[in-house]
Motif scaffolding. Structure first.
Motif, PDB file in Angstrom:
ATOM      1  N   ARG A  93      17.686  47.952  25.637  1.00 53.92           N
ATOM      2  CA  ARG A  93      18.100  46.978  26.649  1.00 53.92           C
ATOM      3  C   ARG A  93      17.924  45.551  26.119  1.00 53.92           C
ATOM      4  NH1 ARG A  93      21.088  46.462  31.396  1.00 53.92           N
ATOM      5  NH2 ARG A  93      20.572  44.416  32.203  1.00 53.92           N
ATOM      6  N   THR A  94      16.791  45.283  25.477  1.00 56.74           N
ATOM      7  CA  THR A  94      16.548  43.951  24.926  1.00 56.74           C
ATOM      8  C   THR A  94      17.562  43.624  23.846  1.00 56.74           C
ATOM      9  OG1 THR A  94      14.178  44.157  25.384  1.00 56.74           O
ATOM     10  CG2 THR A  94      14.841  42.482  23.780  1.00 56.74           C
ATOM     11  N   ARG A  95      17.871  44.606  22.989  1.00 52.49           N
ATOM     12  CA  ARG A  95      18.869  44.379  21.942  1.00 52.49           C
ATOM     13  C   ARG A  95      20.223  44.034  22.564  1.00 52.49           C
ATOM     14  NH1 ARG A  95      17.760  46.139  17.089  1.00 52.49           N
ATOM     15  NH2 ARG A  95      16.493  47.843  17.939  1.00 52.49           N
ATOM     16  N   GLU A  96      20.585  44.737  23.617  1.00 52.91           N
ATOM     17  CA  GLU A  96      21.851  44.451  24.302  1.00 52.91           C
ATOM     18  C   GLU A  96      21.839  43.054  24.910  1.00 52.91           C
ATOM     19  OE1 GLU A  96      22.903  46.102  28.311  1.00 52.91           O
ATOM     20  OE2 GLU A  96      24.311  47.289  27.119  1.00 52.91           O
ATOM     21  N   ASP A  97      20.681  42.654  25.484  1.00 50.49           N
ATOM     22  CA  ASP A  97      20.565  41.306  26.067  1.00 50.49           C
ATOM     23  C   ASP A  97      20.751  40.231  24.993  1.00 50.49           C
ATOM     24  OD1 ASP A  97      20.108  42.379  28.547  1.00 50.49           O
ATOM     25  OD2 ASP A  97      17.934  42.156  28.469  1.00 50.49           O
ATOM     26  N   TYR A  98      20.169  40.443  23.811  1.00 50.41           N
ATOM     27  CA  TYR A  98      20.323  39.475  22.725  1.00 50.41           C
ATOM     28  C   TYR A  98      21.791  39.368  22.300  1.00 50.41           C
ATOM     29  CZ  TYR A  98      15.227  39.356  22.003  1.00 50.41           C
ATOM     30  OH  TYR A  98      13.876  39.181  22.154  1.00 50.41           O
ATOM     31  N   ALA A 263       5.918  51.416  32.905  1.00 47.91           N
ATOM     32  CA  ALA A 263       6.678  50.638  33.892  1.00 47.91           C
ATOM     33  C   ALA A 263       8.136  51.059  33.814  1.00 47.91           C
ATOM     34  CB  ALA A 263       6.533  49.138  33.635  1.00 47.91           C
ATOM     35  N   TRP A 264       8.870  50.794  34.862  1.00 46.62           N
ATOM     36  CA  TRP A 264      10.298  51.092  34.866  1.00 46.62           C
ATOM     37  C   TRP A 264      11.043  50.074  34.029  1.00 46.62           C
ATOM     38  CZ3 TRP A 264      11.917  55.648  36.266  1.00 46.62           C
ATOM     39  CH2 TRP A 264      11.208  56.369  37.222  1.00 46.62           C
ATOM     40  N   LYS A 265      11.968  50.557  33.199  1.00 45.65           N
ATOM     41  CA  LYS A 265      12.797  49.714  32.344  1.00 45.65           C
ATOM     42  C   LYS A 265      14.257  49.948  32.678  1.00 45.65           C
ATOM     43  CE  LYS A 265       9.360  48.336  29.650  1.00 45.65           C
ATOM     44  NZ  LYS A 265       8.982  46.924  29.469  1.00 45.65           N
ATOM     45  N   ARG A 266      15.059  48.877  32.568  1.00 40.48           N
ATOM     46  CA  ARG A 266      16.499  49.008  32.790  1.00 40.48           C
ATOM     47  C   ARG A 266      17.157  49.505  31.504  1.00 40.48           C
ATOM     48  NH1 ARG A 266      20.061  46.540  36.448  1.00 40.48           N
ATOM     49  NH2 ARG A 266      18.421  45.103  37.124  1.00 40.48           N
ATOM     50  N   VAL A 271      24.538  53.389  30.311  1.00 38.61           N
ATOM     51  CA  VAL A 271      23.680  54.535  30.010  1.00 38.61           C
ATOM     52  C   VAL A 271      23.100  55.073  31.314  1.00 38.61           C
ATOM     53  CG1 VAL A 271      21.589  55.306  28.831  1.00 38.61           C
ATOM     54  CG2 VAL A 271      23.136  53.676  27.719  1.00 38.61           C
ATOM     55  N   LYS A 272      23.105  56.375  31.482  1.00 40.01           N
ATOM     56  CA  LYS A 272      22.538  57.028  32.651  1.00 40.01           C
ATOM     57  C   LYS A 272      21.326  57.853  32.237  1.00 40.01           C
ATOM     58  CE  LYS A 272      25.752  55.484  35.410  1.00 40.01           C
ATOM     59  NZ  LYS A 272      25.436  54.512  36.472  1.00 40.01           N
ATOM     60  N   HIS A 322      13.106  53.338  44.683  1.00 39.63           N
ATOM     61  CA  HIS A 322      14.145  52.549  44.016  1.00 39.63           C
ATOM     62  C   HIS A 322      14.145  51.147  44.616  1.00 39.63           C
ATOM     63  CE1 HIS A 322      15.800  55.890  41.755  1.00 39.63           C
ATOM     64  NE2 HIS A 322      15.702  56.636  42.849  1.00 39.63           N
ATOM     65  N   HIS A 323      14.144  50.157  43.741  1.00 38.23           N
ATOM     66  CA  HIS A 323      14.000  48.771  44.198  1.00 38.23           C
ATOM     67  C   HIS A 323      15.066  48.394  45.222  1.00 38.23           C
ATOM     68  CE1 HIS A 323      14.222  44.360  44.088  1.00 38.23           C
ATOM     69  NE2 HIS A 323      12.950  44.392  43.731  1.00 38.23           N
TER      70      HIS A 323
END
Length: 418
Positions: A93-98, A263-266, A271-272, A322-323
């Motif tokens: 997820r972080t790589r995708e954000d970058y 912790a929950w990560k996005r 991706v499912k 779920h948030h």
């Protein structure tokens, strides 16, 4: 905004001059001439889309002229993409954000030569001045020249600019440290960045105890009420609290505790499932949190008869909270009902974490202890975010200063009598 002027020639034909202030108000006048109105109109849009500056690679009187390709000086966007792909120690997820930041925000980083010509950014041609211009464009944003009410690129807040500049800094430093070396100096060094405290990035809401109780009283679902009490009573992040499992609880010791270790990560887009369990936000996010007697009693109710892998807090029907469901079906209606009955604040779920800190500070708990409880990686984060709340000691500080200043200083020449 650029404008087009029609100029009649003696032979009856006309030329069309595009005229604009370079960089906007305060800049120098620039012009380019075209033989037909359509070409002039197209160029006018290009100038405005580039923030009233010469378009990338355009040479006055010639049009787009590509600079000589240098195989040892790759385009910045290509180098940045390779750098991000090679990073280790980050999740998908972080790589995708970058990658998204590079696609959306680095594309308007450009190189301006001394003669004013503008070229696409490469690893080698970016200068400190180019980086400063980019930061300024991040601050101001870019409106649609055809629709001033619409943003083509919204202004960025100071925190986001600092984060993006930090990513750019790391990319350029990789070019300095690489083999072969592609640069001798990092152009991001010394950039003057906007101060985070010049703007309100995130307006925190702190609840008094009676204000929180007004919201809690509107929580008709006991499971939702317990989770809300837990969030405000421990200061945990939503993703940490809802990821707790029965096996994380220790009730046998002198002080009951829970162990925060996931912790929950996005997940990356597409991706499912959309969320998965991973490590906490920071290394110090892995921590043991002490519980009050009331919290321990709550935990005993929720762990009774449950297997070790069961989530500690569960909605009716089991599973994990779920948030979106909690926010829309539990939190939002409770806050709305409290506001209707006179509550003057409209807090978010995350404000329960801020409220927890405010209560600890009011009880004179030292900031280092609060840092450990919250899982902040650095005490500076705790101080920057909550230091302004430490006001209860003002009287004691003033009294200490008064006492120190009230003692007369010894005068030169005097001797003690013994």
């Amino acid at each position: 905004m650029a404008s087009i002027r029609r100029r009649e020639k003696r032979d009856g034909t006309a030329t069309f001059q595009v005229r604009w202030l370079e960089g906007g108000r305060g800049g120098s006048w620039e012009t380019e001439i075209f033989g037909d109105e359509d070409s002039a109109a197209d160029f006018k849009k290009l100038v405005e889309a580039h923030g009233n500056k010469w378009p990338y690679g355009w040479v006055k009187g010639k049009g787009f002229v590509e600079p000589d390709d240098d195989p040892d000086d790759p385009p910045l966007l290509e180098f940045a993409a390779r750098y991000i792909d090679r990073l280790t120690g980050i999740d998908d997820r972080t790589r995708e954000d970058y990658h998204r930041e590079v696609r959306n925000r680095f594309t308007h980083l450009e190189h301006v030569r001394a003669d004013g010509r503008v070229y696409p950014a490469t690893v080698g041609n970016i200068t400190p001045g180019d980086v400063m211009d980019w930061v300024r464009r991040e601050e101001s944003g870019l409106r649609d020249p055809d629709d001033p009410e619409r943003w083509l690129r919204r202004p960025a807040d100071p925190k986001s600019i600092r984060n993006r500049h930090g990513l750019l800094f790391c990319i350029m430093q990789a070019a300095v440290d690489g083999e072969p070396q592609l640069r001798s100096r990092n152009p991001c060094k010394g950039t003057r960045l906007p101060r985070v405290d010049n703007h309100t990035v995130e307006e925190m809401t702190f609840l008094e105890k009676d204000e929180y109780q007004r919201i809690a009283a509107e929580m008709k679902d006991p499971a939702a009420r317990d989770l809300t009490d837990w969030l405000v009573g421990t200061g945990m992040r939503w993703g940490e609290a809802t990821a707790l499992q029965v096996r994380d609880v220790s009730l046998s010791g002198e002080v009951p505790t829970v162990n925060v270790q996931r912790a929950w990560k996005r997940a990356p887009k597409g991706v499912k499932p959309a969320y998965y369990l991973g490590p906490p936000k920071t290394k110090k996010g892995r921590r043991v949190v002490a519980l009050s007697p009331a919290q321990a009693d709550m935990v005993r109710r929720w762990v009774k008869g449950q297997p070790p892998e069961a989530f500690l807090f569960r909605p009716e029907g089991g599973g994990a909270w779920h948030h979106g469901n909690f926010y829309n079906r539990k939190w939002k209606p409770a806050v709305a009902a409290a506001v209707e009955k006179g509550l003057l604040k409209r807090p978010r779920i995350h404000d329960l974490r801020h409220t927890h800190v405010a209560w600890l500070i009011a009880a004179r708990i030292p900031l280092p202890a609060i840092q450990a409880r919250l899982g902040h990686e650095s005490i500076q984060t705790t101080v920057d975010r909550y230091g302004h709340l430490v006001r209860d000691l003002d009287n004691e500080i003033a009294a200490a200063v008064e006492a120190a200043m009230g003692v007369p200083a010894p005068r030169a020449g005097l001797r003690a009598v013994g």
